[in-house]
Design a protein around this motif. Structure first.
Motif, short mmCIF file in Angstrom:
data_model
loop_
_atom_site.label_atom_id
_atom_site.label_comp_id
_atom_site.label_asym_id
_atom_site.label_seq_id
_atom_site.Cartn_x
_atom_site.Cartn_y
_atom_site.Cartn_z
N UNK A 36 0.82 -1.22 0.00
CA UNK A 36 0.00 0.00 0.00
C UNK A 36 0.85 1.27 0.00
N UNK A 37 1.90 1.32 0.83
CA UNK A 37 2.68 2.56 0.94
C UNK A 37 4.15 2.41 0.55
N UNK A 38 4.61 1.19 0.28
CA UNK A 38 5.99 0.98 -0.14
C UNK A 38 6.99 0.81 0.99
N UNK A 39 6.56 0.87 2.24
CA UNK A 39 7.48 0.71 3.38
C UNK A 39 8.21 -0.62 3.28
N UNK A 40 9.53 -0.59 3.44
CA UNK A 40 10.31 -1.82 3.48
C UNK A 40 10.60 -2.15 4.93
N UNK A 41 10.23 -3.36 5.33
CA UNK A 41 10.44 -3.84 6.69
C UNK A 41 11.03 -5.23 6.66
N UNK A 42 11.57 -5.64 7.80
CA UNK A 42 12.17 -6.98 7.89
C UNK A 42 11.11 -8.02 8.24
N UNK A 43 11.36 -9.26 7.83
CA UNK A 43 10.40 -10.35 7.98
C UNK A 43 10.31 -10.83 9.43
N UNK A 44 9.36 -11.72 9.67
CA UNK A 44 9.14 -12.23 11.03
C UNK A 44 10.23 -13.19 11.50
N UNK A 45 11.12 -13.63 10.62
CA UNK A 45 12.28 -14.41 11.05
C UNK A 45 13.43 -13.50 11.47
N UNK A 46 13.33 -12.23 11.17
CA UNK A 46 14.33 -11.24 11.56
C UNK A 46 14.14 -10.88 13.03
N UNK A 47 15.18 -10.41 13.70
CA UNK A 47 15.05 -10.10 15.13
C UNK A 47 13.96 -9.07 15.45
N UNK A 48 13.77 -8.06 14.62
CA UNK A 48 12.86 -6.97 14.98
C UNK A 48 11.46 -7.08 14.38
N UNK A 49 11.26 -7.87 13.35
CA UNK A 49 9.92 -8.09 12.77
C UNK A 49 9.21 -6.79 12.39
N UNK A 50 9.94 -5.88 11.73
CA UNK A 50 9.39 -4.57 11.43
C UNK A 50 8.25 -4.57 10.41
N UNK A 51 8.21 -5.52 9.47
CA UNK A 51 7.11 -5.53 8.49
C UNK A 51 5.77 -5.77 9.19
N UNK A 52 5.74 -6.73 10.10
CA UNK A 52 4.50 -7.00 10.84
C UNK A 52 4.14 -5.82 11.74
N UNK A 53 5.13 -5.22 12.38
CA UNK A 53 4.87 -4.04 13.22
C UNK A 53 4.27 -2.91 12.38
N UNK A 54 4.77 -2.73 11.17
CA UNK A 54 4.23 -1.71 10.28
C UNK A 54 2.76 -2.01 9.96
N UNK A 55 2.46 -3.25 9.64
CA UNK A 55 1.07 -3.62 9.32
C UNK A 55 0.16 -3.37 10.51
N UNK A 56 0.59 -3.73 11.70
CA UNK A 56 -0.23 -3.51 12.89
C UNK A 56 -0.41 -2.03 13.19
N UNK A 57 0.64 -1.26 12.99
CA UNK A 57 0.57 0.16 13.31
C UNK A 57 -0.18 1.01 12.31
N UNK A 58 -0.24 0.55 11.07
CA UNK A 58 -0.87 1.36 10.01
C UNK A 58 -2.18 0.78 9.50
N UNK A 59 -2.40 -0.50 9.72
CA UNK A 59 -3.56 -1.15 9.14
C UNK A 59 -3.34 -1.59 7.71
N UNK A 60 -2.15 -1.40 7.17
CA UNK A 60 -1.82 -1.84 5.81
C UNK A 60 -1.63 -3.36 5.86
N UNK A 61 -2.50 -4.09 5.23
CA UNK A 61 -2.59 -5.53 5.43
C UNK A 61 -1.94 -6.41 4.38
N UNK A 62 -1.38 -5.85 3.31
CA UNK A 62 -0.81 -6.67 2.24
C UNK A 62 0.66 -6.33 2.07
N UNK A 63 1.50 -7.38 2.04
CA UNK A 63 2.92 -7.20 1.78
C UNK A 63 3.32 -8.04 0.57
N UNK A 64 4.46 -7.70 0.02
CA UNK A 64 5.06 -8.48 -1.08
C UNK A 64 6.50 -8.75 -0.68
N UNK A 65 7.00 -9.88 -1.09
CA UNK A 65 8.41 -10.15 -0.85
C UNK A 65 9.24 -9.07 -1.55
#
Length: 116
Positions: A36-65
């Motif tokens: 939805x917005x182009x934010x690049x985040x790290x996956x859930x196997x990464x220590x910080x799990x930023x992609x999922x945190x971004x989805x939870x914080x923004x409501x943006x529900x679709x990611x692409x590898x």
């Protein structure tokens, strides 16, 4: 313009690495792109799990590898993986010479023991 399914194919990625990890000197295993917005985040196997945190914080529900050679999408809302989807604004992945895990110089030697 945001499409009803949470994908905006006109928005470019926010960078070549996880935005938060780059800001705080962290590292990642794989990268994910918010469709939805182009934010690049790290996956859930990464220590910080930023992609999922971004989805939870923004409501943006679709990611692409954001890995070279991968074109799958994932919906946090439905927990479904889609083998493909609409083309997104380039680039489609991080640079091929960027190592996984990455980025070069910030990955600890015991990185495999630290994966989520």
């Amino acid at each position: 313009m945001n499409s009803p399914n949470g994908i905006d194919p006109t928005v470019p990625p926010s960078g070549t690495g996880c935005a938060e990890c780059d800001a705080d000197g962290g590292w990642w295993f794989h990268l994910r792109r918010c469709a939805q917005c182009g934010h690049i985040g790290c996956c859930d196997d990464s220590p910080a799990k930023h992609a999922t945190a971004h989805a939870r914080g923004t409501g943006h529900q679709v990611i692409r590898s954001f890995e070279p050679g991968e074109s799958w999408f994932y919906s946090y809302e439905t927990s479904e993986v889609y083998a493909s989807g609409p083309p997104l604004a380039p680039p489609e992945s991080h640079p091929a010479d960027q190592p996984t895990p990455g980025p070069a110089g910030r990955v600890p030697e015991d990185w495999a023991d630290r994966l989520g």
